[in-house]
Write a protein that holds these residues in place. Structure first.
Motif, PDB file in Angstrom:
ATOM      1  N   ASP A   1      65.559  20.363  36.362  1.00 59.28           N
ATOM      2  CA  ASP A   1      66.577  21.527  35.587  1.00 59.28           C
ATOM      3  C   ASP A   1      65.825  21.743  34.295  1.00 59.28           C
ATOM      4  O   ASP A   1      66.433  22.534  33.677  1.00 59.28           O
ATOM      5  N   THR A   2      64.378  21.366  34.047  1.00 57.92           N
ATOM      6  CA  THR A   2      63.783  21.827  32.712  1.00 57.92           C
ATOM      7  C   THR A   2      62.655  22.722  32.986  1.00 57.92           C
ATOM      8  O   THR A   2      62.048  22.730  32.029  1.00 57.92           O
ATOM      9  N   SER A   3      62.466  23.330  34.225  1.00 61.52           N
ATOM     10  CA  SER A   3      61.177  23.972  34.292  1.00 61.52           C
ATOM     11  C   SER A   3      59.776  23.374  34.424  1.00 61.52           C
ATOM     12  O   SER A   3      58.905  23.851  34.094  1.00 61.52           O
ATOM     13  N   ASN A   4      60.095  21.933  34.634  1.00 59.66           N
ATOM     14  CA  ASN A   4      58.607  21.142  34.304  1.00 59.66           C
ATOM     15  C   ASN A   4      57.938  20.913  35.395  1.00 59.66           C
ATOM     16  O   ASN A   4      56.747  20.859  35.689  1.00 59.66           O
TER      17      ASN A   4
END
Ligand SMILES: Cc1cc2nc3c(=O)[nH]c(=O)nc-3n(C[C@H](O)[C@H](O)[C@H](O)COP(=O)(O)OP(=O)(O)OC[C@H]3O[C@@H](n4cnc5c(N)ncnc54)[C@H](O)[C@@H]3O)c2cc1C
Ligand code: FES
Ligand code: FES
Lengths: 159, 284
Positions: free
Chosen positions: A41-44
């Motif tokens: 959910d964090t673009s990681n």
């Protein structure tokens, strides 16, 4: 609703989308291209990596409307028919996946990396894949696969 | 996660973008590369009624040589900066800092203007712009004004850019021939700076003539280590001399405490990072 026209894996599409729709959801839910996955959910994590006009991007961090007028290549668009892309082939040969969840993004990022630098060092490969997380392999075989692919003929590959 | 609903506009000119912003009042948001804004919208930390996309405004993109300065359009991506030979030649520090940001995918989308307007104190280009003495061009409906870096950053995620204005370009005085290094302290690859030091140094025959040092994540905005800069002038670029000069790097800082380290920890590592950055920049 906003009207977008995009080329995805060589085919042209025109669709009405909500401006808030993420590119990854457009690819999966509208076009059925479920090869591209969502891992965080964090673009990681990089699992959702595709190419936008030939450069890698995280498709969970791009709006579908931002792809209007542009060209997208997903993991589903890199082989030619039954013949795997050299990076796909190298991942298979080197056992560069276990559960396989990170693999679509890893391969798309590896292709971008090799387009930029066809013969990267081991460190260059590790650095180039820093936006892609794998929870299974410990990365060693992924790095090996990219090294193997770097030795192989990348010509004829899309992008 | 999916953002809340919003309307979307992708104007072709700065004027159109400004009128779109004005029409939506204070409830509009600009999107540049989206690499900070989209995570914010997806987490529903913000829910603008209108998102104004700057990506179709060609005049905001690219690096222009303007004699003694390079002028970089706000919408120039990190990757275009890394690909630009004139930036390598005249603003080595910017290259060194941008190389450390996030990962290739994010550098392909993220823009210089977006990062500076976002003004995250842990962001890597703020201290760099401050060290290089950048000037910020801000455009509103009544025209453009220029703001120096030390007035641009006003606090946590706060800049001189008003709600109905745009950051349009950033002007960097050339630092041709200056050595540079960005010393970023992180625990794992692909992390935001716990602390980082941006140093650019003009040295001749091993003697430091001038030094510019910016600190990342040592306060609610980027800071300059002015006392270290002064102490370095005329010094040999040796380990001992630089260590002594860098000892005051924490002076005047007010670093945050978080899971990565408390304020005291940050204050104690910043002289070390400053020494490393200056020595590397001086070619040591
Ligand atoms: C996983 C991940 C890791 C990251 N790691 C780092 C890191 O290590 N170091 C680092 O420095 N950054 C990091 N970033 C942030 C990255 O640098 C962002 O790209 C950058 O901060 C924002 O640039 P953008 O063009 O994407 O801006 P956007 O996300 O589009 O915009 C950011 C904000 O600025 C405003 N804005 C944008 N352009 C303008 C303009 N021209 N005028 C006025 N307002 C404007 C927007 O309204 C928004 O509020 C990371 C991001 C992610 C997702
Ligand atoms: S799903 Fe896009 S980065 Fe994780
Ligand atoms: S193979 Fe399982 S996450 Fe990489």
């Amino acid at each position: 609703m906003a009207r977008i026209s995009v080329k995805v894996d060589g085919a042209s599409y025109s669709d009405d989308v909500e401006p808030r729709m993420l590119l990854v959801h457009y690819l999966r839910e509208r076009l059925g291209k479920v090869g591209t996955v969502v891992g965080c959910d964090t673009s990681n994590c990089g699992a959702c990596t595709v190419h936008l006009d030939g450069r890698s991007v995280k498709s969970c961090n791009v709006l579908a409307v931002q792809a209007d007028g542009h060209e997208v290549t997903t993991i589903e668009g890199i082989s030619s028919g039954e013949e795997l892309h050299p990076v796909q082939e190298a991942f298979r040969e080197c056992h560069a996946l276990q559960c396989g969840y990170c693999t679509p993004g890893m391969i798309m990022q590896a292709i971008d990396l090799l387009n930029e630098n066809p013969s990267p060092s081991e460190e260059g490969i590790r650095h180039g894949l820093e936006g892609n997380l794998c929870r299974c392999t410990g990365y060693h075989n992924i790095v090996k696969a990219v090294q193997k692919a770097a030795g192989s003929d990348l010509e004829g590959a899309q992008q | 996660m999916i953002p809340a609903q919003f309307d979307y506009a992708a104007p072709a000119t700065v004027e159109e973008a400004l009128s779109a912003l004005a029409s939506a009042g204070d409830d509009a948001k600009v999107i540049a590369g989206g690499q900070s804004l989209l995570p914010v919208l997806r987490m529903r930390l913000n829910a603008p009624s209108l998102v104004v996309d700057l990506s179709k405004i060609e005049s905001l993109r690219g690096v222009r040589d303007d004699g003694d300065a390079l002028v970089i359009g706000a919408m120039t991506t990190y990757q275009s900066i890394l690909d630009d030979a004139s930036v390598h030649e005249h603003l080595l520090l910017l290259v060194k800092a941008v190389e450390t940001i996030a990962d290739p995918q994010i550098r392909h989308r993220g823009t210089l203007g977006g990062a500076l307007a976002h003004a995250d104190p842990a962001g890597d280009v703020g201290a760099t712009a401050l060290a290089l003495g950048a000037q910020f061009e801000i455009t509103g409906s009544s025209g453009s004004r220029t703001v120096p870096a030390d007035e641009f950053f006003q606090g946590l995620f706060e800049t001189a850019v008003g709600e109905d204005e745009l950051l349009t370009s950033i002007r960097f005085p050339k630092h041709t021939g200056w050595g540079a290094h960005y010393e970023k302290f992180v625990r794992v690859s692909h992390q935001w700076s716990i602390v980082a030091v941006a140093a650019t140094v003009k040295a001749e025959g091993g003697t430091i003539q001038e030094a510019r040092i910016g600190l990342t994540n040592m306060g609610d905005r980027p800071l300059r280590a002015t006392s270290v800069e002064k102490a370095l002038v005329g010094q040999q670029a040796t380990e001992d001399a630089v260590r002594t000069a860098a000892a005051s790097a924490a002076e005047g800082t007010d670093p945050p405490s978080d899971l990565n380290g408390d304020a005291e920890y940050r204050r104690s590592i910043v002289p070390v990072l400053t020494r490393r950055a200056v020595l590397a920049a001086a070619g040591g």
